[in-house]
Design a protein around this motif. Structure first.
Motif, PDB file in Angstrom:
ATOM      1  N   ILE A 187      -7.072  10.185   8.697  1.00  0.00           N
ATOM      2  CA  ILE A 187      -7.559  10.920   7.524  1.00  0.00           C
ATOM      3  C   ILE A 187      -7.357  10.099   6.257  1.00  0.00           C
ATOM      4  O   ILE A 187      -8.260  10.020   5.413  1.00  0.00           O
ATOM      5  N   TYR A 188      -6.212   9.490   6.122  1.00  0.00           N
ATOM      6  CA  TYR A 188      -5.922   8.647   4.962  1.00  0.00           C
ATOM      7  C   TYR A 188      -6.910   7.484   4.866  1.00  0.00           C
ATOM      8  O   TYR A 188      -7.469   7.191   3.807  1.00  0.00           O
ATOM      9  N   THR A 189      -7.178   6.834   5.986  1.00  0.00           N
ATOM     10  CA  THR A 189      -8.113   5.713   6.000  1.00  0.00           C
ATOM     11  C   THR A 189      -9.531   6.177   5.689  1.00  0.00           C
ATOM     12  O   THR A 189     -10.257   5.500   4.948  1.00  0.00           O
ATOM     13  N   VAL A 190      -9.929   7.318   6.219  1.00  0.00           N
ATOM     14  CA  VAL A 190     -11.266   7.856   5.937  1.00  0.00           C
ATOM     15  C   VAL A 190     -11.400   8.191   4.455  1.00  0.00           C
ATOM     16  O   VAL A 190     -12.449   7.939   3.845  1.00  0.00           O
ATOM     17  N   LEU A 191     -10.359   8.729   3.847  1.00  0.00           N
ATOM     18  CA  LEU A 191     -10.414   9.060   2.420  1.00  0.00           C
ATOM     19  C   LEU A 191     -10.484   7.819   1.536  1.00  0.00           C
ATOM     20  O   LEU A 191     -11.032   7.867   0.434  1.00  0.00           O
ATOM     21  N   PHE A 214       1.341  11.237  13.312  1.00  0.00           N
ATOM     22  CA  PHE A 214       1.103   9.913  12.740  1.00  0.00           C
ATOM     23  C   PHE A 214      -0.367   9.495  12.779  1.00  0.00           C
ATOM     24  O   PHE A 214      -0.933   9.129  11.750  1.00  0.00           O
ATOM     25  N   TYR A 215      -1.002   9.527  13.939  1.00  0.00           N
ATOM     26  CA  TYR A 215      -2.329   8.927  14.083  1.00  0.00           C
ATOM     27  C   TYR A 215      -3.435   9.693  13.379  1.00  0.00           C
ATOM     28  O   TYR A 215      -4.301   9.084  12.745  1.00  0.00           O
ATOM     29  N   ILE A 216      -3.454  10.999  13.470  1.00  0.00           N
ATOM     30  CA  ILE A 216      -4.470  11.759  12.738  1.00  0.00           C
ATOM     31  C   ILE A 216      -4.256  11.659  11.228  1.00  0.00           C
ATOM     32  O   ILE A 216      -5.226  11.450  10.493  1.00  0.00           O
ATOM     33  N   SER A 272     -15.557   5.402  13.822  1.00  0.00           N
ATOM     34  CA  SER A 272     -14.822   4.234  14.334  1.00  0.00           C
ATOM     35  C   SER A 272     -13.326   4.374  14.114  1.00  0.00           C
ATOM     36  O   SER A 272     -12.522   4.027  14.990  1.00  0.00           O
ATOM     37  N   ILE A 273     -12.924   4.864  12.955  1.00  0.00           N
ATOM     38  CA  ILE A 273     -11.506   5.044  12.646  1.00  0.00           C
ATOM     39  C   ILE A 273     -10.892   6.094  13.568  1.00  0.00           C
ATOM     40  O   ILE A 273      -9.802   5.888  14.123  1.00  0.00           O
ATOM     41  N   LEU A 274     -11.589   7.206  13.748  1.00  0.00           N
ATOM     42  CA  LEU A 274     -11.081   8.249  14.644  1.00  0.00           C
ATOM     43  C   LEU A 274     -11.005   7.747  16.078  1.00  0.00           C
ATOM     44  O   LEU A 274     -10.034   8.025  16.798  1.00  0.00           O
ATOM     45  N   LEU A 275     -12.010   7.007  16.508  1.00  0.00           N
ATOM     46  CA  LEU A 275     -12.008   6.441  17.858  1.00  0.00           C
ATOM     47  C   LEU A 275     -10.868   5.437  18.024  1.00  0.00           C
ATOM     48  O   LEU A 275     -10.190   5.427  19.054  1.00  0.00           O
ATOM     49  N   THR A 309       0.848  -1.191   0.000  1.00  0.00           N
ATOM     50  CA  THR A 309       0.000   0.000   0.000  1.00  0.00           C
ATOM     51  C   THR A 309       0.883   1.241   0.000  1.00  0.00           C
ATOM     52  O   THR A 309       2.036   1.204   0.416  1.00  0.00           O
ATOM     53  N   VAL A 310       0.305   2.309  -0.439  1.00  0.00           N
ATOM     54  CA  VAL A 310       1.030   3.578  -0.518  1.00  0.00           C
ATOM     55  C   VAL A 310       1.016   4.254   0.847  1.00  0.00           C
ATOM     56  O   VAL A 310      -0.039   4.377   1.465  1.00  0.00           O
ATOM     57  N   GLU A 311       2.180   4.657   1.309  1.00  0.00           N
ATOM     58  CA  GLU A 311       2.280   5.446   2.533  1.00  0.00           C
ATOM     59  C   GLU A 311       2.493   6.895   2.131  1.00  0.00           C
ATOM     60  O   GLU A 311       3.456   7.207   1.437  1.00  0.00           O
ATOM     61  N   ILE A 312       1.608   7.766   2.569  1.00  0.00           N
ATOM     62  CA  ILE A 312       1.692   9.178   2.224  1.00  0.00           C
ATOM     63  C   ILE A 312       2.256   9.933   3.412  1.00  0.00           C
ATOM     64  O   ILE A 312       1.587  10.072   4.443  1.00  0.00           O
TER      65      ILE A 312
END
Length: 176
Positions: free
Chosen positions: A148-152, A142-144, A114-117, A32-35
């Motif tokens: 954001i990446y996962t939500v997008l 890192f975590y935020i 859920s992702i943010l939690l 996977t791409v790491e941004i």
């Protein structure tokens, strides 16, 4: 839905294969791409989207399976992902079964929360509690960004899984 035993077994098998593929994509370096150092937690939206619209037991077991796969790749927090995902998917499934409809907006909002939690709880339980100097900044560095990446990526995952779920949840019509 009135699915036959064979159809239900096939559906569960395909869901498990999708979760295994997601776990491999997420946890294998270079797939996977790491941004900017942010990683996509693919297993969270995959398990949530697969579980929404299913009964609570199936949703919980699928999420438990996904969480156990995620925990197998980690050395620090054994069991956290399995427990968190199982609980989140149980409540998501119950929410769709008893209160709201299973739509894109419902899936997206629930997955986003859920992702943010998940990111917040993981940061609190495994970074802040260890009292490492500079640990407070990892939330913003890192975590935020990971959240954001996962939500997008969640809408892409939803629209990729929707046709698969539609085909697997369609009962076969028998001619008499």
């Amino acid at each position: 839905m009135d699915l036959s035993y064979k159809q239900r077994t096939t559906k569960i098998f395909v869901y498990c294969i999708l979760i295994i593929i997601s776990a491999l994509l997420q946890n294998t370096s270079g797939l996977t791409v790491e941004i900017g150092g942010a990683r996509c937690f693919i297993l969270l939206p995959v398990c949530i989207i697969l579980g929404m619209g299913e009964d609570e037991a199936l949703s919980s077991v699928l999420a438990l399976f996904g969480g156990l796969l995620w925990d197998m790749f980690s050395a620090v927090h054994m069991g956290f992902n399995a427990i968190f995902m199982c609980i989140i998917c149980f409540f998501g499934s119950a929410l769709v079964t008893y209160i709201i409809r299973n739509t894109f907006i419902t899936n997206f909002i629930y997955a986003t929360v859920s992702i943010l939690l998940y990111c917040l709880l993981y940061w609190l339980f495994f970074i802040i509690i260890k009292n490492v100097s500079g640990a407070e900044l990892t939330l913003f560095s890192f975590y935020i960004p990971c959240a954001i990446y996962t939500v997008l990526v969640t809408p892409i995952i939803y629209f990729s899984l929707k046709p698969i779920k539609k085909v697997l949840n369609k009962p076969t019509k028998y001619l008499n």
